[in-house]
Each structure stands twice: as C-alpha cells, then as structure tokens.
Write an enzyme that holds these catalytic residues in place. Structure first.
Site, mmCIF file in Angstrom:
data_model
loop_
_atom_site.group_PDB
_atom_site.id
_atom_site.type_symbol
_atom_site.label_atom_id
_atom_site.label_comp_id
_atom_site.label_asym_id
_atom_site.label_seq_id
_atom_site.Cartn_x
_atom_site.Cartn_y
_atom_site.Cartn_z
ATOM 1 N N GLU A 9 -86.736 35.194 8.433
ATOM 2 C CA GLU A 9 -88.022 35.200 9.116
ATOM 3 C C GLU A 9 -89.089 35.785 8.190
ATOM 4 O OE1 GLU A 9 -87.826 36.706 13.090
ATOM 5 O OE2 GLU A 9 -86.037 35.563 13.581
ATOM 6 N N ASP A 69 -96.856 51.299 30.858
ATOM 7 C CA ASP A 69 -96.584 52.322 31.863
ATOM 8 C C ASP A 69 -95.914 53.564 31.280
ATOM 9 O OD1 ASP A 69 -97.567 50.612 33.903
ATOM 10 O OD2 ASP A 69 -95.652 49.567 33.937
ATOM 11 N N HIS A 107 -98.665 38.215 16.925
ATOM 12 C CA HIS A 107 -97.770 37.177 16.407
ATOM 13 C C HIS A 107 -98.602 35.956 16.043
ATOM 14 C CE1 HIS A 107 -94.415 34.465 15.906
ATOM 15 N NE2 HIS A 107 -93.607 35.503 15.974
ATOM 16 N N ARG A 154 -96.550 39.170 9.050
ATOM 17 C CA ARG A 154 -97.200 38.633 10.245
ATOM 18 C C ARG A 154 -98.701 38.879 10.287
ATOM 19 N NH1 ARG A 154 -92.771 40.129 14.977
ATOM 20 N NH2 ARG A 154 -91.403 38.355 14.598
ATOM 21 N N HIS A 210 -98.500 40.901 20.350
ATOM 22 C CA HIS A 210 -97.041 40.760 20.398
ATOM 23 C C HIS A 210 -96.294 42.088 20.475
ATOM 24 C CE1 HIS A 210 -93.191 38.867 19.830
ATOM 25 N NE2 HIS A 210 -92.986 39.456 18.664
ATOM 26 N N GLU A 242 -89.789 49.761 22.230
ATOM 27 C CA GLU A 242 -91.188 49.589 21.854
ATOM 28 C C GLU A 242 -92.083 50.709 22.358
ATOM 29 O OE1 GLU A 242 -94.664 46.117 21.879
ATOM 30 O OE2 GLU A 242 -92.708 45.731 22.791
ATOM 31 N N ARG A 267 -94.343 45.873 11.685
ATOM 32 C CA ARG A 267 -92.905 45.654 11.903
ATOM 33 C C ARG A 267 -92.414 44.343 11.297
ATOM 34 N NH1 ARG A 267 -89.824 42.818 15.801
ATOM 35 N NH2 ARG A 267 -91.778 42.031 16.694
ATOM 36 N N SER A 299 -86.991 45.520 15.584
ATOM 37 C CA SER A 299 -87.161 46.213 16.862
ATOM 38 C C SER A 299 -85.857 46.262 17.641
ATOM 39 C CB SER A 299 -88.249 45.534 17.693
ATOM 40 O OG SER A 299 -87.982 44.151 17.815
ATOM 41 N N LEU A 300 -85.084 45.174 17.609
ATOM 42 C CA LEU A 300 -83.801 45.170 18.311
ATOM 43 C C LEU A 300 -82.839 46.159 17.671
ATOM 44 C CD1 LEU A 300 -83.210 41.365 19.011
ATOM 45 C CD2 LEU A 300 -83.771 43.145 20.656
#
Length: 456
Positions: free
Chosen positions: A41, A136, A157, A203, A264, A288, A299, A304-305
């Site tokens: 990617e 939140d 993104h 990105r 994103h 996140e 990033r 992130s995962l």
C-alpha cells in the site's frame, strides 16, 4: 513522519505474535500456495500487508474476535447502550454513566475502564468513517482530565468514492498497490508531477495532489483507473469494492472510478503510556482514540490494526495487575448533565454547520486566517450551546464540538507543515522549532512536549 522509538519498537517486536493470536482466534487471512498472501500500500517499499477475503480484512477480524467474545462467559456485552460520560473520584476513573436503549441512565462501576471508541471522522462533512465516529471517547476523557496529544494531524484518505447517491465509500489503497493509476478529469495521469512514488506516495501527498488537480481542472473529483488489469485479478482481489461500485452503476473492470479525498484517520488522541494508560488513573485507551505516537504525523496504511492489537494486549495485561477498587469509593455527580435549556436549531443543523466549518478551514490545506476564524466560530458555537442533553445525538454533537475545538487550536498553534497537518502559510517542516508535540488539558490548557528520543 516521526516514530517514538520505544513505542515503535513494541509495535515491531510484539506485532507478529499478535497476528498469530488473531489466526489462533479464527481469523482467516488470504493465502497463496499455502502461505499468507501479502499486498503493498501507499509509501510501502515492499508487500507486507495481510488481507482477508480480498478486501474485507477488517470485517473478518471483527467477525473472529466477536465470535470469541460472545463465546466467553466472563464477558458481558451491552448492545445499543450509549456512554454519556466517565465518572471520576480523586483522580481515578471509577466507571461510566451509561444510557440504556429505553433511555434509563445507569452507573457502571469498574475497576478499570478502557476506551476503544475510534476516531472523530464525523467532524468533517466528507469522511470514510461511520456515523458513530463522533469523538466520544476523546471528549469524555478530556472532560475527565486526560491529556490530548497531536490532534492537528488528521489523515485524509485520497480515494473515497465520489458519485451521486453513493456514500463516501473507501476505495482501498491496495487498489493502487495492485497497479491502479490516478487520472484527472481530462484523463491525464498526474502523480508523477508530485512525488517519485507516484500513486504510492504517502497519503497526505496523494490527497493534496488530487485537490490540486481538482482546482486546476475545475472539477470535484479525479478518476482511479485499474481497467488495464485483468478482470480475474480485480474480482478476486477486490470483491467488496467491485460489488459496491456495481451497486451504483460503476464497473471497476471497464470504468474509471470517480474519487476524492475524505477525512479518514486522526493520528492524535489521548496521550497514553507503554501500557495504554492515560493521565487519569484506571483509565486506558486503545486504537484510534489513543495517541501512542507510533503513527507520527502521518500513519502508514495497516499500522493502525497492528497498534490496536499490540497495545490492546498490553492494556489487558496491565489491567489484570491493578489492585481492586476500594468498595467505599462513592459515585459522584456528572458534569455532562449541566446543560438545561433548549434551542430551536436542530442537532443535525448544528452538526452540519460544524462539519462545513471544519472542512473549509481545518481541512487538507490550512492557513492562519482560516484557522483563526474557525477557532472564533467554534468558541461561538460553544457559548451558544444550550441543550437538555437527553438523547445520544445531542451528546455526540457536544463531543464533536469539543474535538473540533481541540483540533483547530492545535492546528493554529503549529506553524509548520508536517504529515497530515499542512499550512499553506508555513509549507515547510521546521525541525528547530516544531520537533515537539502539542498537548491539551482541560485543567492545564495548551502545552508543548519535546521528545528528543524520537527518530524523525
């Protein structure tokens, strides 16, 4: 981009075992010839990304983990409940005030509270995030006394679907990783003008390049073209994206796909330690909503995962070591419920006005005049805010407004360009002055944090 060495080291060293845990839990990643299949990617130098069902990796991970959680008798899941606010006592989080589906409010006492509430993509009118991504967790923790770090860095993104009647559906970066190219409204490939890596540049570079081409050509989108690849590859590798596009009359096999940037991911969030701990005792954050620092100012795809897996596991280990909360600790009042009066303007109208403001002045390209206007307008929104605070959407708006103020303030203060934060009036990175973090607190205000152990 900068990576905090201690946190980045944890991600690098502990990530593989966490992926092994996912496989053990039942996650079925795609394979080729009996080995795990990898893709590439944006800004990656080699194929290193696992995927599942072609382009449904997130859904597959959620499926496996959800099934495991549902089968564990020790886990109690409260569906369709809404957390109104955190409850603190003497600097520690002792639980949360929660709204049940029938409107009843209950206090859930907890030995430890972990926020995994995602980001704040709904700050912007155009976003790849779901409607529930309203900041939140960040807003609740800020009210509770946690520190908010690096929130000026927001990733847009480059390629979300831009088509009448269609949602801003994410066209995965993996499509470009498999050979897709970007073309402007005139059909011209343009990324070679902006970066040596062309479509696989970072990105923020690709997103700004797309906006520049849109401005030059007077269009509201560009095209993503993968029609030169085989029908077999497209349908096998991107079955979900292919089906969604077909739903709106677009065929990736034969059609160029209209795309445009959309909010994103937010690199900033709650400042956390090596075990996900915040400045508030017994309050942790993961994913996140947190800011470990591993993503720096921009990033990389998929990280992130990996971050959520690594620090989620570390949080679990630390929570297991906590002493049991004193039974004598009382419940306390809730700051969120102080609003009393109502206003004729609907929540949806307020939210849309907030989103338009953020998009116009705190979006992909920023400058002092616009940011100053945004800060002033947001302060006016806060002063005008008068609601009874009964329904979740009212509290979501309050949380978005809180996050908007935090983002705009940080973006105005950082007078340089770095990663997801781009100032047209300060287009260069300033290492001498701005190699530091902006940290905000409801008690201490805005401060700067310099970390000389970072490798930038």
């Amino acid at each position: 981009m900068h990576i905090a060495s201690a946190y980045g080291g944890l991600l690098y060293n502990e990530g593989p075992s966490c992926v092994s845990d996912l496989i053990h839990y039942g996650t079925k990643f795609d394979e080729e010839d009996g080995v795990l299949a990898l893709t590439k990617e944006g800004a990656h130098s080699q194929r290193r990304i696992l995927h599942a069902q072609g382009d449904a990796t997130g859904a597959e991970i959620v499926r496996a983990l959800s099934e495991r959680a549902l089968s564990n008798e020790r886990i109690r899941i409260l569906e369709n409940h809404f957390t109104l606010d955190l409850v603190t006592h003497q600097g520690e989080c002792i639980g949360a005030l929660v709204r049940k589906p029938n409107g009843q409010k209950i206090y859930i006492r907890a030995n430890a509270t972990v926020l995994a509430t995602g980001g704040a993509g709904q700050l912007y009118r155009y976003t790849t995030n779901p409607e529930i991504a309203t900041g939140d967790g960040m807003a609740m923790a800020y009210r509770a006394g946690a520190y908010i770090k690096d929130v000026e860095f927001i990733q847009f993104h480059p390629t979300s679907l831009f088509y009448p009647g269609a949602p801003r559906f994410l066209i995965s970066e993996a499509v470009r990783g498999e050979g897709a190219v970007l073309r402007n409204i005139n059909g011209e490939r343009f990324m070679d003008k902006y970066h040596p890596q062309k479509e696989l540049a970072p990105r923020d570079v690709v997103a700004r390049a797309i906006v520049s081409e849109m401005e030059l050509t007077g269009s509201t989108f560009v095209y993503l073209d993968i029609t030169h690849e085989s029908e077999e590859l497209i349908k096998h590798r991107f079955p979900t994206i292919h089906k969604v596009c077909l739903r709106y009359g677009l065929d990736m096999v034969t059609d160029w796909i209209p795309v445009a940037p959309a909010a994103h991911y937010i690199m900033g969030g709650l400042k956390t330690g090596l075990y996900g701990e915040t400045a508030v005792g017994r309050l942790f954050a993961c994913g996140e909503v947190s800011c470990t620092g591993v993503h720096g100012a921009n990033r990389l795809a998929s990280n992130s995962l990996a971050e959520a897996l690594v620090f989620g596991k570390r949080i679990a280990n630390r929570v297991a070591e906590l002493p049991v909360l004193d039974e004598q600790v009382p419940a306390v009042s809730f700051s969120l419920m102080r609003q009393q009066t109502t206003n004729n303007e609907t929540v949806m109208e307020r939210k849309l006005r907030l989103q338009k403001l953020m998009l116009a002045y705190v979006g992909l390209k920023r400058q002092e005049k616009g940011l100053t206007k945004a800060v002033r307008e947001l302060e006016r929104f806060v002063r005008a805010f008068r609601m009874k605070m009964e329904r979740p959407e009212e509290i979501e708006y309050l949380n978005l407004l809180t996050c908007g103020c935090l983002v705009a303030n940080a973006a105005l203060q950082r007078e340089e360009s770095r990663g997801g934060h781009y100032r047209e009036d300060f287009p260069k990175r300033d290492e001498l002055v701005w190699r530091k973090h902006i940290v905000q607190s409801i008690e201490d205000g805005v401060s700067e944090e310099r970390n000389l152990n970072e490798d930038e």
